[in-house]
Design a protein around this motif. Structure first.
Motif, PDB file in Angstrom:
ATOM      1  N   VAL A  62       0.856  -1.192   0.000  1.00  0.00           N
ATOM      2  CA  VAL A  62       0.000   0.000   0.000  1.00  0.00           C
ATOM      3  C   VAL A  62       0.891   1.239   0.000  1.00  0.00           C
ATOM      4  O   VAL A  62       1.905   1.284   0.711  1.00  0.00           O
ATOM      5  CB  VAL A  62      -0.933  -0.007   1.240  1.00  0.00           C
ATOM      6  N   ARG A  63       0.539   2.219  -0.805  1.00  0.00           N
ATOM      7  CA  ARG A  63       1.295   3.471  -0.829  1.00  0.00           C
ATOM      8  C   ARG A  63       1.280   4.109   0.553  1.00  0.00           C
ATOM      9  O   ARG A  63       0.273   4.063   1.263  1.00  0.00           O
ATOM     10  CB  ARG A  63       0.695   4.439  -1.836  1.00  0.00           C
ATOM     11  N   ALA A  64       2.397   4.721   0.917  1.00  0.00           N
ATOM     12  CA  ALA A  64       2.560   5.273   2.262  1.00  0.00           C
ATOM     13  C   ALA A  64       1.440   6.237   2.644  1.00  0.00           C
ATOM     14  O   ALA A  64       0.876   6.136   3.734  1.00  0.00           O
ATOM     15  CB  ALA A  64       3.920   5.953   2.393  1.00  0.00           C
ATOM     16  N   HIS A  65       1.099   7.157   1.748  1.00  0.00           N
ATOM     17  CA  HIS A  65       0.077   8.141   2.131  1.00  0.00           C
ATOM     18  C   HIS A  65      -1.301   7.501   2.259  1.00  0.00           C
ATOM     19  O   HIS A  65      -2.112   7.948   3.069  1.00  0.00           O
ATOM     20  CB  HIS A  65       0.068   9.346   1.178  1.00  0.00           C
ATOM     21  N   HIS A  66      -1.558   6.425   1.530  1.00  0.00           N
ATOM     22  CA  HIS A  66      -2.831   5.720   1.694  1.00  0.00           C
ATOM     23  C   HIS A  66      -2.842   4.963   3.025  1.00  0.00           C
ATOM     24  O   HIS A  66      -3.854   4.962   3.732  1.00  0.00           O
ATOM     25  CB  HIS A  66      -3.075   4.748   0.545  1.00  0.00           C
ATOM     26  N   ALA A  67      -1.732   4.332   3.359  1.00  0.00           N
ATOM     27  CA  ALA A  67      -1.640   3.600   4.625  1.00  0.00           C
ATOM     28  C   ALA A  67      -1.809   4.555   5.806  1.00  0.00           C
ATOM     29  O   ALA A  67      -2.549   4.259   6.757  1.00  0.00           O
ATOM     30  CB  ALA A  67      -0.306   2.869   4.720  1.00  0.00           C
ATOM     31  N   GLU A  68      -1.151   5.689   5.740  1.00  0.00           N
ATOM     32  CA  GLU A  68      -1.231   6.661   6.835  1.00  0.00           C
ATOM     33  C   GLU A  68      -2.660   7.148   7.033  1.00  0.00           C
ATOM     34  O   GLU A  68      -3.155   7.221   8.155  1.00  0.00           O
ATOM     35  CB  GLU A  68      -0.294   7.833   6.563  1.00  0.00           C
ATOM     36  N   GLU A  69      -3.332   7.486   5.937  1.00  0.00           N
ATOM     37  CA  GLU A  69      -4.699   7.995   6.040  1.00  0.00           C
ATOM     38  C   GLU A  69      -5.667   6.914   6.513  1.00  0.00           C
ATOM     39  O   GLU A  69      -6.523   7.163   7.364  1.00  0.00           O
ATOM     40  CB  GLU A  69      -5.167   8.574   4.710  1.00  0.00           C
ATOM     41  N   ALA A  70      -5.535   5.712   5.984  1.00  0.00           N
ATOM     42  CA  ALA A  70      -6.422   4.611   6.391  1.00  0.00           C
ATOM     43  C   ALA A  70      -6.288   4.339   7.889  1.00  0.00           C
ATOM     44  O   ALA A  70      -7.279   4.231   8.600  1.00  0.00           O
ATOM     45  CB  ALA A  70      -6.100   3.351   5.590  1.00  0.00           C
ATOM     46  N   CYS A  71      -5.058   4.263   8.352  1.00  0.00           N
ATOM     47  CA  CYS A  71      -4.823   3.953   9.766  1.00  0.00           C
ATOM     48  C   CYS A  71      -5.243   5.112  10.667  1.00  0.00           C
ATOM     49  O   CYS A  71      -5.745   4.888  11.768  1.00  0.00           O
ATOM     50  CB  CYS A  71      -3.367   3.564   9.969  1.00  0.00           C
ATOM     51  N   ARG A  72      -5.064   6.317  10.199  1.00  0.00           N
ATOM     52  CA  ARG A  72      -5.530   7.473  10.958  1.00  0.00           C
ATOM     53  C   ARG A  72      -7.047   7.409  11.131  1.00  0.00           C
ATOM     54  O   ARG A  72      -7.581   7.657  12.209  1.00  0.00           O
ATOM     55  CB  ARG A  72      -5.146   8.784  10.254  1.00  0.00           C
ATOM     56  N   ARG A  73      -7.734   7.040  10.062  1.00  0.00           N
ATOM     57  CA  ARG A  73      -9.195   6.924  10.135  1.00  0.00           C
ATOM     58  C   ARG A  73      -9.613   5.807  11.087  1.00  0.00           C
ATOM     59  O   ARG A  73     -10.624   5.926  11.774  1.00  0.00           O
ATOM     60  CB  ARG A  73      -9.781   6.671   8.749  1.00  0.00           C
ATOM     61  N   GLY A  74      -8.847   4.745  11.115  1.00  0.00           N
ATOM     62  CA  GLY A  74      -9.173   3.637  11.999  1.00  0.00           C
ATOM     63  C   GLY A  74      -8.919   3.936  13.469  1.00  0.00           C
ATOM     64  O   GLY A  74      -9.567   3.370  14.338  1.00  0.00           O
ATOM     65  N   ALA A  75      -7.999   4.832  13.735  1.00  0.00           N
ATOM     66  CA  ALA A  75      -7.611   5.123  15.115  1.00  0.00           C
ATOM     67  C   ALA A  75      -8.304   6.327  15.729  1.00  0.00           C
ATOM     68  O   ALA A  75      -8.183   6.573  16.917  1.00  0.00           O
ATOM     69  CB  ALA A  75      -6.103   5.340  15.174  1.00  0.00           C
ATOM     70  N   ARG A  76      -9.017   7.114  14.947  1.00  0.00           N
ATOM     71  CA  ARG A  76      -9.637   8.348  15.480  1.00  0.00           C
ATOM     72  C   ARG A  76     -10.509   8.102  16.658  1.00  0.00           C
ATOM     73  O   ARG A  76     -11.183   7.176  16.820  1.00  0.00           O
ATOM     74  CB  ARG A  76     -10.495   9.012  14.402  1.00  0.00           C
TER      75      ARG A  76
END
Length: 76
Positions: A62-76
């Motif tokens: 997974v591209r880094a910026h996609h991974a970062e955003e996905a995980c950020r959404r999961g952790a909010r």
């Protein structure tokens, strides 16, 4: 109109969770199988989960910026 009361509606902010992470991944064209779901679960449910989630997704390609955003959404 004097004395007319309007009901007060109170809503809570939307809660993010592993589903938000998975939905984001799907929206970016990634297949959301067991490995992605596990990574998203880590973001929501573990200490340092965002870091574990991001690393897991990046290892899957997974591209880094996609991974970062996905995980950020999961952790909010």
């Amino acid at each position: 109109m004097a004395g007319t009361a309007l009901p007060l509606v109170v809503t809570t902010p939307a809660q993010a969770d592993a589903t938000d992470c998975a939905v984001y991944m799907a929206s970016k064209g990634y297949k959301v199988g067991p490995s992605v779901k596990k990574a998203c679960y880590l973001a929501e449910n573990t200490v340092n989960g965002t870091a574990f989630c991001e690393t897991s997704l990046k290892v899957m390609g997974v591209r880094a910026h996609h991974a970062e955003e996905a995980c950020r959404r999961g952790a909010r």
